[in-house]
Design a protein around this motif. Structure first.
Motif, PDB file in Angstrom:
ATOM      1  N   LYS A 264       0.866  -1.180   0.000  1.00 55.04           N
ATOM      2  CA  LYS A 264       0.000   0.000   0.000  1.00 55.04           C
ATOM      3  C   LYS A 264       0.900   1.226   0.000  1.00 55.04           C
ATOM      4  O   LYS A 264       1.691   1.447   0.918  1.00 55.04           O
ATOM      5  N   TYR A 265       0.770   2.009  -1.057  1.00 54.60           N
ATOM      6  CA  TYR A 265       1.647   3.160  -1.262  1.00 54.60           C
ATOM      7  C   TYR A 265       1.077   4.427  -0.630  1.00 54.60           C
ATOM      8  O   TYR A 265      -0.144   4.590  -0.541  1.00 54.60           O
ATOM      9  N   ALA A 266       1.965   5.332  -0.242  1.00 55.65           N
ATOM     10  CA  ALA A 266       1.566   6.648   0.282  1.00 55.65           C
ATOM     11  C   ALA A 266       1.168   7.508  -0.914  1.00 55.65           C
ATOM     12  O   ALA A 266       1.967   8.235  -1.478  1.00 55.65           O
ATOM     13  N   SER A 267      -0.100   7.389  -1.313  1.00 51.36           N
ATOM     14  CA  SER A 267      -0.558   7.914  -2.595  1.00 51.36           C
ATOM     15  C   SER A 267      -1.396   9.177  -2.459  1.00 51.36           C
ATOM     16  O   SER A 267      -2.152   9.335  -1.499  1.00 51.36           O
ATOM     17  N   ALA A 268      -1.293  10.040  -3.481  1.00 54.29           N
ATOM     18  CA  ALA A 268      -2.140  11.235  -3.556  1.00 54.29           C
ATOM     19  C   ALA A 268      -3.568  10.868  -3.946  1.00 54.29           C
ATOM     20  O   ALA A 268      -4.485  11.678  -3.802  1.00 54.29           O
ATOM     21  N   PHE A 269      -3.756   9.637  -4.420  1.00 52.36           N
ATOM     22  CA  PHE A 269      -5.058   9.234  -4.940  1.00 52.36           C
ATOM     23  C   PHE A 269      -6.044   8.772  -3.865  1.00 52.36           C
ATOM     24  O   PHE A 269      -7.107   8.264  -4.191  1.00 52.36           O
ATOM     25  N   TYR A 270      -5.685   8.925  -2.592  1.00 50.70           N
ATOM     26  CA  TYR A 270      -6.623   8.572  -1.514  1.00 50.70           C
ATOM     27  C   TYR A 270      -7.445   9.764  -1.034  1.00 50.70           C
ATOM     28  O   TYR A 270      -8.296   9.609  -0.148  1.00 50.70           O
ATOM     29  N   SER A 271      -7.199  10.940  -1.590  1.00 49.83           N
ATOM     30  CA  SER A 271      -7.851  12.146  -1.058  1.00 49.83           C
ATOM     31  C   SER A 271      -9.373  12.074  -0.959  1.00 49.83           C
ATOM     32  O   SER A 271      -9.927  12.397   0.093  1.00 49.83           O
ATOM     33  N   PRO A 272     -10.074  11.678  -2.025  1.00 45.82           N
ATOM     34  CA  PRO A 272     -11.534  11.654  -1.911  1.00 45.82           C
ATOM     35  C   PRO A 272     -12.008  10.692  -0.823  1.00 45.82           C
ATOM     36  O   PRO A 272     -12.958  10.977  -0.091  1.00 45.82           O
ATOM     37  N   PHE A 273     -11.313   9.556  -0.672  1.00 52.89           N
ATOM     38  CA  PHE A 273     -11.647   8.600   0.391  1.00 52.89           C
ATOM     39  C   PHE A 273     -11.530   9.262   1.760  1.00 52.89           C
ATOM     40  O   PHE A 273     -12.379   9.082   2.629  1.00 52.89           O
ATOM     41  N   ARG A 274     -10.459  10.026   1.950  1.00 54.18           N
ATOM     42  CA  ARG A 274     -10.245  10.620   3.277  1.00 54.18           C
ATOM     43  C   ARG A 274     -11.334  11.643   3.603  1.00 54.18           C
ATOM     44  O   ARG A 274     -11.687  11.809   4.775  1.00 54.18           O
ATOM     45  N   SER A 275     -11.874  12.309   2.593  1.00 51.14           N
ATOM     46  CA  SER A 275     -13.016  13.187   2.845  1.00 51.14           C
ATOM     47  C   SER A 275     -14.241  12.347   3.194  1.00 51.14           C
ATOM     48  O   SER A 275     -14.976  12.653   4.139  1.00 51.14           O
ATOM     49  N   ALA A 276     -14.450  11.274   2.440  1.00 51.61           N
ATOM     50  CA  ALA A 276     -15.624  10.426   2.668  1.00 51.61           C
ATOM     51  C   ALA A 276     -15.565   9.748   4.031  1.00 51.61           C
ATOM     52  O   ALA A 276     -16.581   9.589   4.705  1.00 51.61           O
TER      53      ALA A 276
END
Ligand code: PBG
Length: 330
Positions: free
Chosen positions: A200-212
């Motif tokens: 599991k990478y430290a990715s910029a693509f988790y942003s919407p999940f973190r809002s949800a």
């Protein structure tokens, strides 16, 4: 001679593509709804369904409102669901993650009752439940690996005893698979599978999940526990460690910028391999489609078939319901 043309003879690969019926028959990779897993955000309390602004088409549901949504997923033929808890109260130790009447066990019990055969997976992490938003407990400003392990194990046992088929540790703590496997076996839950978010990478693509999920870290970032995006060999070491610790399914996450990692994991390991087509990968396609900049159905197909072609057996994706419906239409 193998029946091939002589060297110097022009190849005619376009013969393979002349007609859709021929293309279809010769297609090397085929998608099936059963390979798709739908993530679900579960809210505390009752009577709530809320749309997620950053993820058009995705909502968060209280446990009592999940039924119709999950019935639609099951009807579309998706392989299963993976639950993420969004609690209304948080604390420094993330106690909501391993409370017996917590948001995930409550939802698992409700779903297990209504859908006896559904494959139910539960994400195991502390970030949605901690006030600081990190995936483990803190010692000072550091995420403390070994003090986090028993808490993850406790959460896994609660989810499994509520009826989850699969528990999925995503905290990226070393030893989390072993701690969970031992705790499950010790609690008489030897049949529960462990799907590890191994690479599991430290990715910029988790942003919407973190809002949800309300799980943004309140300080710093996750780079001391999630992987550096530029490394591939280290991902193989992460997977190997999880295999030794007893993982049943391993995962690469995110999917699209890491197809090489999926492909190498497929060729090196014989375990079932999952890939997580994450929130940012979903929202990116949705946003472009909403602007009319690309054809959503064709783009979703290309994304999912690409992840499968790279070697994934299971694809966790927010497109699950829609894609499964499209697949049924043919
Ligand atoms: C929890 C967790 C995250 C995701 C899955 N489990 C967020 C994170 O690590 O910050 C991301 C999923 C997605 O972006 O769709 N640790």
């Amino acid at each position: 001679m193998s029946g091939r043309s002589e060297p110097g003879v022009q190849s005619r690969l376009r013969r393979l593509r002349g007609r859709e019926s021929v293309r279809r028959a010769l297609r090397e990779t085929k998608l099936h709804p059963a390979e798709l897993v739908a993530p679900i955000f579960v809210l505390d309390g009752k009577g709530t369904v809320e749309q997620v602004k950053e993820m058009p088409g995705i909502s968060r549901y209280s446990a009592d409102r999940l039924g119709p949504h999950v019935a639609r997923l099951a009807k579309a033929g998706v392989g299963g669901v993976i639950l993420f808890g969004v609690p209304s109260r948080k604390d420094t130790m993330g106690t909501g993650a391993y409370a017996r009447d917590g948001v995930v066990p409550t939802a698992v019990r409700a779903l297990r009752k209504e859908f006896p055969d559904l494959m139910i997976m539960a994400d195991v992490c502390l970030c949605e439940y901690t006030t600081h938003g990190h995936c483990g407990v803190l010692s000072g400003e550091k995420v403390d690996n070994d003090r986090t392990l028993p808490l993850l194990a406790k959460a896994a046992v609660e989810y499994a005893s509520a009826g989850a088929d699969v528990v999925a540790p995503s905290a990226m703590m070393d030893g989390q698979v072993l701690a969970i496997r031992r705790a499950l076996d010790g609690a008489g839950l030897g049949e529960t599978l462990v799907m590890s978010y191994s690479a599991k990478y430290a990715s910029a693509f988790y942003s919407p999940f973190r809002s949800a999920a309300g799980s943004k870290p309140s300080f710093g970032d996750r780079k001391s526990y999630q992987m550096d995006v530029a490394s591939r060999r280290q991902a193989m070491r992460e997977i190997e460690a999880d295999v030794k610790e007893g993982a049943d399914i391993v995962m690469v996450k995110p999917a699209l910028a890491f197809l090489d990692v999926i492909s190498e994991a497929r060729s090196r390991f014989d375990l079932p391999l999952a890939a997580y087509n994450v929130s940012g990968e979903y929202s990116m396609v949705k946003a472009a489609a909403a602007k009319g900049w690309l054809d959503e159905k064709a783009a979703v197909y290309e994304v999912l078939v690409g992840i499968k072609r790279a070697g994934a057996d299971l694809i966790i994706t927010y497109f699950a319901e829609q894609a499964a419906m499209w697949m049924k239409e043919g």
